[in-house]
Design an enzyme around this catalytic site. Structure first.
Site, short mmCIF file in Angstrom:
data_model
loop_
_atom_site.label_atom_id
_atom_site.label_comp_id
_atom_site.label_asym_id
_atom_site.label_seq_id
_atom_site.Cartn_x
_atom_site.Cartn_y
_atom_site.Cartn_z
CG HIS A 169 -2.19 -0.64 1.13
ND1 HIS A 169 -2.88 -1.11 2.23
CD2 HIS A 169 -2.97 -0.94 0.07
CE1 HIS A 169 -4.01 -1.67 1.83
NE2 HIS A 169 -4.09 -1.59 0.53
CB CYS A 263 -2.81 0.39 8.73
SG CYS A 263 -1.64 0.09 7.39
#
Length: 273
Positions: A169, A263
């Site tokens: 990511h 996150c």
């Protein structure tokens, strides 16, 4: 350096890791045979929430759902810019049901939620950065989703290609420091993407692989304070030299699932006045 960095109050959305576990492997960090200490994860998560609030930020929470062990990673659920919500369509089938409780929360708060047609994983790969949105691709979010994001928000989207599976990511390889600058790990990106970042951010803070592997780039900044993994010591020093204030928060239990501070943190950006 003079004490000139100014923090801006933020609104964050999080999800308690009551059901956190590593039950499958969808990135190189995940090993289902390694146990997760849920009580420790809960303590670490609460410390993060308490730290945000101690620095003047608002923290809202989505109720966790049994059977969704990665729901704690709130950043992946959506991206919110100027009070407009662009939802998620997860790459992994195991995570797709997470979109439902997050959408319900946003709707209950009065937001409309856009449903992407292409695979898109929220702030995991979509990083609002002042005048544009930095957008990652290569492992999860598709380039087609980047086009959807630009059409939805009317904001220029800068596509960046990730090449190292450990940084699957964008938010594991880059974070925004303020409206003008970022920190990132160059080798996580393709050569062309490295050139783009160097042109856009000639004064960026460059992290080492050691700092990146310690989840130092999965950080959250309010413009002055940088909530950062305590393992990213070199990066913390570089940030301090630039006038930022590193605030170490240990989320090591979540690294077992390939996650960290960012996150676990969705930022709700309200409509600008």
């Amino acid at each position: 350096m003079p004490d000139s960095r100014v923090p801006r109050r933020r609104r964050y959305l999080v999800c308690e890791p009551r059901h956190f576990a590593v039950q499958y492997a969808i990135n190189p960090w995940m090993h289902p045979d390694e146990p997760v200490d849920v009580l420790r994860a809960l303590d670490q998560w609460q410390a993060l929430v308490d730290t945000y609030r101690a620095h003047g930020h608002t923290v809202d929470s989505v109720k966790p759902v049994p059977g969704l062990p990665d729901m704690v990673f709130a950043a992946n659920a959506a991206v919110v810019v100027d009070g407009r919500v662009f939802g998620s369509l997860f790459h992994a089938p195991e995570r797709r049901p997470e979109s439902v409780p997050y959408e319900a929360w946003f709707k209950a708060e009065g937001y409309e939620v856009y449903h992407p047609e292409s695979v898109c994983e929220g702030e995991g790969d979509l990083v609002p950065a002042g005048r544009w949105i930095l957008a990652g691709t290569g492992f999860r979010t598709t380039r087609e989703a980047h086009s959807e994001v630009q059409e939805h928000f009317g904001t220029p989207v800068i596509s960046l290609t990730l090449v190292d599976p450990y940084f699957y990511h964008l938010d594991t390889a880059l974070f925004v420091l303020d409206e003008e600058n970022i920190a990132y790990y160059p080798e996580a990106f393709s050569p062309g993407s490295r050139e783009v970042l160097a042109r856009l951010y000639p004064d960026a803070v460059l992290a080492t692989r050691e700092d990146a592997m310690a989840f130092g780039l999965n950080s959250v900044s309010d413009g002055r304070h940088v909530f950062i993994s305590p393992g990213a010591t070199n990066l913390a020093g570089l940030l301090a030299d630039r006038g930022y204030v590193p605030v170490p928060v240990d989320l090591s239990e979540f690294q077992k699932a390939g996650g960290g501070i960012k996150c676990c943190t969705q930022e709700i950006r309200e409509t600008r006045s």
